[in-house]
Design a protein around this motif. Structure first.
Motif, PDB file in Angstrom:
ATOM      1  N   LEU A 315       0.833  -1.062   0.062  1.00  0.00           N
ATOM      2  CA  LEU A 315      -0.067   0.023   0.023  1.00  0.00           C
ATOM      3  C   LEU A 315       0.623   1.044  -0.005  1.00  0.00           C
ATOM      4  CD1 LEU A 315      -2.929  -1.003   2.406  1.00  0.00           C
ATOM      5  CD2 LEU A 315      -3.010  -0.831   0.004  1.00  0.00           C
ATOM      6  N   ASN A 316       1.970   1.153  -0.682  1.00  0.00           N
ATOM      7  CA  ASN A 316       2.794   2.303  -0.665  1.00  0.00           C
ATOM      8  C   ASN A 316       2.102   3.255  -1.736  1.00  0.00           C
ATOM      9  OD1 ASN A 316       4.858   4.079  -2.417  1.00  0.00           O
ATOM     10  ND2 ASN A 316       5.933   3.714  -0.572  1.00  0.00           N
ATOM     11  N   ALA A 317       1.785   4.733  -1.341  1.00  0.00           N
ATOM     12  CA  ALA A 317       1.115   5.713  -2.009  1.00  0.00           C
ATOM     13  C   ALA A 317       1.732   5.815  -3.552  1.00  0.00           C
ATOM     14  CB  ALA A 317       0.864   6.944  -1.354  1.00  0.00           C
ATOM     15  N   ARG A 318       2.859   5.643  -3.585  1.00  0.00           N
ATOM     16  CA  ARG A 318       3.553   5.943  -4.800  1.00  0.00           C
ATOM     17  C   ARG A 318       3.457   4.877  -5.847  1.00  0.00           C
ATOM     18  NH1 ARG A 318       8.674   7.263  -4.902  1.00  0.00           N
ATOM     19  NH2 ARG A 318       8.607   6.261  -2.861  1.00  0.00           N
ATOM     20  N   ILE A 319       4.067   3.745  -5.378  1.00  0.00           N
ATOM     21  CA  ILE A 319       4.427   2.670  -6.207  1.00  0.00           C
ATOM     22  C   ILE A 319       3.684   1.397  -6.283  1.00  0.00           C
ATOM     23  CG2 ILE A 319       6.834   3.524  -6.591  1.00  0.00           C
ATOM     24  CD1 ILE A 319       7.651   1.779  -4.447  1.00  0.00           C
ATOM     25  N   SER A 320       2.822   1.208  -5.175  1.00  0.00           N
ATOM     26  CA  SER A 320       2.229  -0.070  -5.139  1.00  0.00           C
ATOM     27  C   SER A 320       1.050  -0.214  -6.197  1.00  0.00           C
ATOM     28  CB  SER A 320       1.525  -0.381  -3.557  1.00  0.00           C
ATOM     29  OG  SER A 320       2.520  -0.475  -2.578  1.00  0.00           O
ATOM     30  N   ASP A 321       1.210  -1.766  -6.714  1.00  0.00           N
ATOM     31  CA  ASP A 321       0.240  -1.870  -7.761  1.00  0.00           C
ATOM     32  C   ASP A 321      -1.194  -1.526  -7.492  1.00  0.00           C
ATOM     33  OD1 ASP A 321       2.667  -3.069  -8.702  1.00  0.00           O
ATOM     34  OD2 ASP A 321       1.963  -5.219  -8.472  1.00  0.00           O
ATOM     35  N   LEU A 322      -1.657  -2.149  -6.406  1.00  0.00           N
ATOM     36  CA  LEU A 322      -2.962  -1.774  -6.109  1.00  0.00           C
ATOM     37  C   LEU A 322      -3.398  -0.204  -5.966  1.00  0.00           C
ATOM     38  CD1 LEU A 322      -5.279  -4.052  -4.680  1.00  0.00           C
ATOM     39  CD2 LEU A 322      -5.088  -2.454  -2.819  1.00  0.00           C
ATOM     40  N   VAL A 323      -2.648   0.415  -5.457  1.00  0.00           N
ATOM     41  CA  VAL A 323      -2.810   2.136  -5.518  1.00  0.00           C
ATOM     42  C   VAL A 323      -2.628   2.777  -6.743  1.00  0.00           C
ATOM     43  CG1 VAL A 323      -1.789   4.119  -4.625  1.00  0.00           C
ATOM     44  CG2 VAL A 323      -1.572   2.087  -3.265  1.00  0.00           C
ATOM     45  N   ILE A 324      -2.057   2.066  -7.599  1.00  0.00           N
ATOM     46  CA  ILE A 324      -1.811   2.476  -9.077  1.00  0.00           C
ATOM     47  C   ILE A 324      -3.206   2.159  -9.667  1.00  0.00           C
ATOM     48  CG2 ILE A 324      -0.768   2.398 -11.304  1.00  0.00           C
ATOM     49  CD1 ILE A 324       1.792   1.934  -9.759  1.00  0.00           C
TER      50      ILE A 324
END
Ligand SMILES: Nc1ncnc2c1ncn2[C@@H]1O[C@H](COP(=O)(O)OP(=O)(O)OP(=O)(O)O)[C@@H](O)[C@H]1O
Ligand SMILES: [Mg+2]
Length: 368
Positions: A315-324
Motif C-alpha cells: 500500500l505504498n502511495a507512490r509505487i504499489s500496484d493496487l494503489v496505481i
C-alpha cells in the motif's frame, strides 16, 4: 472511529550478521505508514501506528481501538502473516483484511496451489522441494521456475530462477533452501505477459468458499469490485531481469516502474481474469481486499495462470500496484484506504445495519 494501524516497520526489524540483504524487503517503510495514517485521518478517523509484535498485548488494550488496520507481515514462522490476526481475535478486536486461515494459506504458495488445483483453477504445474535431493516428478518439464515457498516482493526471484536442466535446478534449489530456510517451489515456467488484478469488497451473500462443481453455474462476483488490471511492462526493463518481475525490479528499480494500467486486454480476457481473481479470493476465504497475480502463456493463446494471491497487497502511495490500479479507476489513495476500512467495519457489524457500500465506499474532498 479510533483506528490502530498495525504494521512491521522495516527499520524496526531484527538484524544479525550474515543475514540475507533482502530478508525484510516485504516489510513497510515509514513513508507508507505516514500515508496510511494521513489517509485515515482525512477520512475523519483517529489513527495511530503500533509496531506489530508482542507489545500489542499491552499497547492495544490501552489505546482501545474500534478497529485495527492490519498490514502486519510478521517476522518469524510459517504463518507469520497470520500471527497478529490470531492475537486480535484473542483480544476480540475487529481488524481489516483477511483472517488467520486465509493469511496463513496465502503465504504458503504450494498450499495455495493445492487448494486452487482442487477447484480446477489454472495454476502452473508444480512440485515442492523440502529437501535438495528429492527426485524430480516425471510430470515436470523444463524450463522450470524456482522460488521460495513463503516470501513476497520478488524475494529470491531473479534471472537464475528460470532453470533449463537438472544441474541448474539443483543449484538454484540449494541456494534458495539455504538462504531462506524453507521449502522451494518449482513450477512450470510460464513465458508471457504479467498481469495483476486488484479486488476490493466482499461477496454479498454468504457464499460457500467452495466453487460449484458445475462449470456452467453462474459466476458469483456480486459485492466485489475489480480494479483495472495492471500489466508490468517487462520489455522496458534491463535484459538481466529476464522478463520477470524480480526482487530487483520490485525494490531497487521500484521508483522507475514501467506498467500499463489498465492493461490492454480484450473484453473476454478481462472478464476471465476478473472471474478467476474472484474465484481465488473466494476459495481462499479472503475478505475486504486482495491482489491476484497472473501470467498469460504466450505459447498457449495467452491462457491465464494464477501465480498467487496477496491478501496483504503493498500500500505504498507512490509505487504499489493496487494503489496505481485504484488511481486508474478514478479513486484516490485516501479513498482506497478508507474503503478497505469501511468494508471491514461493515462486515464486522460496526456500521449501521443495512448500509450498502459502493466502490469507493467514501468520496473525499481532497485527493492525494
Ligand atoms: N511459474 C512462473 N513462470 C514464470 N514467471 C514466474 C513464475 N512464477 C513467478 N514468476 C515471476 O516471478 C515473479 C514473482 O513471483 P510471485 O508473484 O509468485 O512472488 P512474490 O515475490 O510473492 O510476489 P509479490 O511481490 O507479488 O508478493 C512474478 O511476478 C513473475 O514475474
Ligand atoms: Mg507476486
Amino acid at each position: 472511529m479510533r483506528v490502530a494501524l498495525l504494521a512491521n516497520l522495516k527499520k524496526n526489524a531484527p538484524t544479525w550478521p550474515g543475514m540475507s540483504p533482502d530478508q525484510w524487503d516485504d516489510l513497510d517503510s515509514e513513508e507508507t505508514l505516514e500515508s496510511i495514517l494521513a489517509a485515515l485521518r482525512l477520512g475523519g478517523h483517529e489513527a495511530e501506528f503500533f509496531e506489530a509484535n508482542q507489545t500489542l498485548l499491552q499497547t492495544l488494550p490501552s489505546y482501545k481501538p474500534d478497529i485495527c488496520f492490519n498490514i502486519s507481515e510478521g517476522h518469524w514462522g510459517d504463518g507469520r502473516e497470520a500471527q497478529v490476526p490470531a492475537l486480535l481475535e484473542m483480544l476480540r478486536l475487529p481488524y481489516t483484511g483477511s483472517r488467520v486461515l486465509a493469511l496463513a494459506l496465502a503465504l504458503d504458495k504450494p498450499m495455495t496451489k493445492r487448494v486452487l488445483a482442487f477447484h480446477s483453477l489454472p495454476t502452473p504445474p508444480f512440485q515442492s522441494f523440502e529437501r535438495l535431493d528429492e527426485p524430480i516428478d516425471p510430470d515436470m518439464t523444463f524450463p522450470m521456475f524456482v522460488k521460495p515457498s513463503r516470501e513476497g516482493t520478488g524475494m529470491g526471484v531473479s534471472a537464475q530462477s528460470i532453470v533449463h536442466n537438472e544441474t541448474e535446478l539443483r543449484r538454484q534449489l540449494r541456494e534458495l533452501i539455504e538462504r531462506y530456510r524453507q521449502p522451494a517451489l518449482v513450477e512450470r515456467f510460464i513465458d508471457g505477459r504479467e498481469i495483476t488484478v486488484g479486488v476490493v469488497g466482499n461477496l454479498t451473500r454468504p457464499v460457500a468458499k467452495r466453487l460449484p462443481e458445475d462449470e456452467d453455474a453462474p459466476r458469483i462476483t456480486a459485492g466485489l469490485h475489480f480494479l483495472p488490471p495492471l500489466e508490468v511492462d517487462l520489455d522496458r526493463y534491463p535484459t538481466e531481469e529476464a522478463g520477470l518481475y524480480t526482487g530487483r525490479v520490485k525494490t531497487e528499480l521500484a521508483d522507475d516502474f514501467h506498467y500499463l494500467c489498465p492493461a490492454p486486454l480484450g473484453d473476454e480476457q478481462l472478464e476471465e481474469l476478473n472471474y478467476l481473481a474472484a474465484a481465488v479470493f473466494r476459495v481462499l476465504g479472503c475478505v475486504d481486499v486482495a491482489r491476484v497475480d497472473f501470467r498469460l502463456d504466450r505459447n498457449d493463446d495467452d491462457k491465464p495462470y494464477v501465480l498467487e494471491i496477496n491478501p496483504l497487497p503493498g500500500l505504498n502511495a507512490r509505487i504499489s500496484d493496487l494503489v496505481i490500479e485504484a488511481r486508474a479507476d478514478g479513486v484516490s489513495y485516501a479513498e482506497l484506504i478508507n474503503s478497505v476500512l469501511l468494508y471491514a467495519a461493515a462486515r464486522q457489524g460496526l456500521m449501521p445495519r443495512g448500509i450498502s457500500l459502493d466502490w469507493p465506499a467514501v468520496r473525499l474532498p481532497q485527493g492525494d
